[in-house]
Scaffold this motif. Structure first.
Motif, PDB file in Angstrom:
ATOM      1  N   LYS A  58     -12.604  10.599  -1.731  1.00  0.00           N
ATOM      2  CA  LYS A  58     -13.393  11.847  -1.385  1.00  0.00           C
ATOM      3  C   LYS A  58     -14.861  11.228  -0.845  1.00  0.00           C
ATOM      4  N   ALA A  59     -15.580  12.135  -0.465  1.00  0.00           N
ATOM      5  CA  ALA A  59     -16.741  11.633   0.073  1.00  0.00           C
ATOM      6  C   ALA A  59     -17.755  10.891  -0.856  1.00  0.00           C
ATOM      7  N   ASN A  60     -18.860  10.050  -0.447  1.00  0.00           N
ATOM      8  CA  ASN A  60     -19.578   9.317  -0.994  1.00  0.00           C
ATOM      9  C   ASN A  60     -19.025   8.456  -1.996  1.00  0.00           C
ATOM     10  N   GLY A  61     -17.795   7.798  -1.252  1.00  0.00           N
ATOM     11  CA  GLY A  61     -17.170   6.692  -2.265  1.00  0.00           C
ATOM     12  C   GLY A  61     -16.565   6.994  -3.379  1.00  0.00           C
ATOM     13  N   THR A  62     -16.228   8.325  -3.873  1.00  0.00           N
ATOM     14  CA  THR A  62     -15.650   8.722  -4.906  1.00  0.00           C
ATOM     15  C   THR A  62     -14.071   8.662  -4.779  1.00  0.00           C
ATOM     16  N   TYR A  63     -13.390   8.952  -5.705  1.00  0.00           N
ATOM     17  CA  TYR A  63     -12.017   8.851  -5.619  1.00  0.00           C
ATOM     18  C   TYR A  63     -11.264  10.106  -6.163  1.00  0.00           C
ATOM     19  N   VAL A  64     -10.190  10.657  -5.451  1.00  0.00           N
ATOM     20  CA  VAL A  64      -9.591  11.918  -5.816  1.00  0.00           C
ATOM     21  C   VAL A  64      -9.261  11.731  -7.499  1.00  0.00           C
ATOM     22  N   GLU A  65      -8.537  10.436  -7.717  1.00  0.00           N
ATOM     23  CA  GLU A  65      -8.195  10.209  -9.200  1.00  0.00           C
ATOM     24  C   GLU A  65      -8.906   8.815  -9.341  1.00  0.00           C
ATOM     25  N   GLU A  66      -9.678   8.640 -10.621  1.00  0.00           N
ATOM     26  CA  GLU A  66     -10.201   7.422 -11.161  1.00  0.00           C
ATOM     27  C   GLU A  66      -9.169   6.300 -11.110  1.00  0.00           C
ATOM     28  N   ILE A 113      -5.596   5.747 -13.094  1.00  0.00           N
ATOM     29  CA  ILE A 113      -4.283   5.212 -12.546  1.00  0.00           C
ATOM     30  C   ILE A 113      -3.544   3.934 -13.242  1.00  0.00           C
ATOM     31  N   ILE A 114      -4.579   3.065 -13.476  1.00  0.00           N
ATOM     32  CA  ILE A 114      -4.134   1.792 -14.312  1.00  0.00           C
ATOM     33  C   ILE A 114      -3.378   2.270 -15.678  1.00  0.00           C
ATOM     34  N   ALA A 115      -4.087   3.129 -16.307  1.00  0.00           N
ATOM     35  CA  ALA A 115      -3.588   3.644 -17.461  1.00  0.00           C
ATOM     36  C   ALA A 115      -2.173   3.912 -17.354  1.00  0.00           C
ATOM     37  N   GLU A 116      -1.806   4.909 -16.637  1.00  0.00           N
ATOM     38  CA  GLU A 116      -0.638   5.572 -16.040  1.00  0.00           C
ATOM     39  C   GLU A 116       0.301   4.635 -15.786  1.00  0.00           C
ATOM     40  N   LEU A 117       0.074   3.474 -14.997  1.00  0.00           N
ATOM     41  CA  LEU A 117       0.974   2.338 -14.763  1.00  0.00           C
ATOM     42  C   LEU A 117       1.358   1.674 -15.920  1.00  0.00           C
ATOM     43  N   ASP A 118       0.191   1.331 -16.615  1.00  0.00           N
ATOM     44  CA  ASP A 118       0.686   0.422 -17.802  1.00  0.00           C
ATOM     45  C   ASP A 118       1.581   1.301 -18.827  1.00  0.00           C
ATOM     46  N   ASP A 155     -15.322  -2.335  -8.657  1.00  0.00           N
ATOM     47  CA  ASP A 155     -16.136  -1.707  -7.843  1.00  0.00           C
ATOM     48  C   ASP A 155     -15.228  -1.379  -6.562  1.00  0.00           C
ATOM     49  N   THR A 156     -14.076  -1.089  -6.676  1.00  0.00           N
ATOM     50  CA  THR A 156     -13.151  -0.792  -5.459  1.00  0.00           C
ATOM     51  C   THR A 156     -12.287   0.241  -5.832  1.00  0.00           C
ATOM     52  N   GLY A 157     -11.641   0.944  -5.102  1.00  0.00           N
ATOM     53  CA  GLY A 157     -10.461   1.722  -5.261  1.00  0.00           C
ATOM     54  C   GLY A 157      -9.358   1.366  -4.728  1.00  0.00           C
ATOM     55  N   LEU A 158      -9.083  -0.092  -5.052  1.00  0.00           N
ATOM     56  CA  LEU A 158      -7.667  -0.669  -4.833  1.00  0.00           C
ATOM     57  C   LEU A 158      -6.895  -0.959  -5.937  1.00  0.00           C
ATOM     58  N   ILE A 159      -5.543  -0.559  -6.072  1.00  0.00           N
ATOM     59  CA  ILE A 159      -4.802  -1.034  -7.167  1.00  0.00           C
ATOM     60  C   ILE A 159      -3.983  -2.126  -6.792  1.00  0.00           C
ATOM     61  N   ARG A 160      -4.027  -3.089  -7.548  1.00  0.00           N
ATOM     62  CA  ARG A 160      -3.241  -4.415  -7.342  1.00  0.00           C
ATOM     63  C   ARG A 160      -2.022  -4.444  -8.198  1.00  0.00           C
ATOM     64  N   ILE A 161      -0.993  -4.666  -7.780  1.00  0.00           N
ATOM     65  CA  ILE A 161       0.393  -4.938  -8.523  1.00  0.00           C
ATOM     66  C   ILE A 161       0.900  -6.212  -8.308  1.00  0.00           C
ATOM     67  N   VAL A 162       0.892  -7.333  -9.442  1.00  0.00           N
ATOM     68  CA  VAL A 162       1.284  -8.598  -9.243  1.00  0.00           C
ATOM     69  C   VAL A 162       2.695  -8.689 -10.159  1.00  0.00           C
ATOM     70  N   SER A 163       3.668  -9.470  -9.495  1.00  0.00           N
ATOM     71  CA  SER A 163       4.743  -9.983 -10.039  1.00  0.00           C
ATOM     72  C   SER A 163       4.901 -11.323  -9.813  1.00  0.00           C
ATOM     73  N   GLU A 164       5.423 -12.205 -10.857  1.00  0.00           N
ATOM     74  CA  GLU A 164       5.609 -13.600 -10.754  1.00  0.00           C
ATOM     75  C   GLU A 164       6.911 -14.074 -10.820  1.00  0.00           C
ATOM     76  N   ALA A 165       7.653 -14.488 -10.040  1.00  0.00           N
ATOM     77  CA  ALA A 165       9.092 -14.731 -10.254  1.00  0.00           C
ATOM     78  C   ALA A 165       9.605 -15.955  -8.956  1.00  0.00           C
ATOM     79  N   SER A 166      10.999 -16.306  -9.283  1.00  0.00           N
ATOM     80  CA  SER A 166      11.320 -17.245  -8.155  1.00  0.00           C
ATOM     81  C   SER A 166      11.819 -16.392  -6.959  1.00  0.00           C
ATOM     82  N   PRO A 167      11.897 -16.975  -5.781  1.00  0.00           N
ATOM     83  CA  PRO A 167      12.377 -16.285  -4.927  1.00  0.00           C
ATOM     84  C   PRO A 167      13.747 -15.741  -4.823  1.00  0.00           C
TER      85      PRO A 167
END
Length: 253
Positions: A66-74, A78-83, A113-125
């Motif tokens: 949204k405006a002023n650097g705020t987000y439509v959803e905190e 989002i992290i809580a829903e993912l986990d 302090d960002t609106g980025l969501i980072r998803i990481v998985s560790e595995a073999s190719p």
């Protein structure tokens, strides 16, 4: 002649072991040490050669803003829903289809302090394709939720703007309404600015493989196996000597 008093004599123990005794024992059992050291070291080297390399697979998403650097959803929501919901759903689906647990983890985080969501998985190719499939499912689900939230917000702003437009028209028909009209126009312009400032959800990176091995390095495995071989060899050499002495004593009885 009076002899000077003597202090209490230090007791002598027959079972005291000197460094010479330890060295002699070690040399006597050196073949045991060599065998254990070589076996443990070789096992470590073989393991290091055949252990599969692991890489990090990273997905990066930018939340609707949204405006002023705020987000439509905190981001924390989002992290809580993912986990709590989305990742367990994927794991349960995989378990139901394959009768075993998913061979990798899906870890979600929000850089500070960002609106980025980072998803990481560790595995073999060999698992890269399956990881990308799971990451894309999370992207689709999050994108759908973000679009719905953004649509609701957009409709709310448009409704408020339309309402203010009607209010302004009514005020224009009255008398001495200049201040009220100015206030309504100012608020309408602010809402229009907020509407124009809406930024949609965006997937920036999808399951990108890291350039370096994320697992334990092979050189470290070799070094640790050599150290373990040294310690195990010394310990078992002295243990073999102890067992030999016990057997001799039992045989003498």
């Amino acid at each position: 002649m009076v002899e000077p008093p003597q202090g209490p004599s230090r007791p002598q123990y027959d079972d005291e072991i000197s460094l010479v005794d330890l060295a002699t024992t070690f040399l006597r059992r050196r073949r045991v040490f060599y065998v254990i050291f070589l076996v443990v070291s070789l096992v470590g080297v073989v393991y290091a050669l055949f252990v599969p390399e692991k890489y990090e697979y990273v997905t990066l998403m930018k939340l609707a803003e949204k405006a002023n650097g705020t987000y439509v959803e905190e981001p924390a929501t989002i992290i809580a829903e993912l986990d709590s919901l989305w990742v367990p759903d994927l794991q349960a689906t995989y378990r139901a289809e394959n009768s075993r647990n998913q061979p990798f983890k899906l870890t979600a985080s929000n850089p500070k302090d960002t609106g980025l969501i980072r998803i990481v998985s560790e595995a073999s190719p060999p698992l890269a394709e399956l990881i990308e499939k799971n990451h894309r499912k999370l992207i689709e689900r999050l994108s759908s939720e973000q679009e719905q939230a953004l649509s609701r917000l957009r409709k709310s702003l448009e409704k408020q703007i339309a309402s203010l437009d009607s209010t302004i028209k009514m005020l224009e028909e009255g008398e001495n309404t200049g201040d009220a009209i100015a206030s309504a126009v100012e608020k309408q312009l602010a809402l229009e600015s907020d509407l124009q400032s809406l930024s949609p959800f965006e997937a920036l990176v999808v399951s990108r493989q890291s350039g370096e091995n994320a697992g334990t390095s092979r050189s470290l495995i070799v070094v640790l196996s050599i150290m373990l071989g040294l310690m195990a060899g010394v310990f078992i050499a002295f243990l073999a000597e102890f067992i030999g002495l016990v057997r001799n004593q039992l045989a003498g009885e």
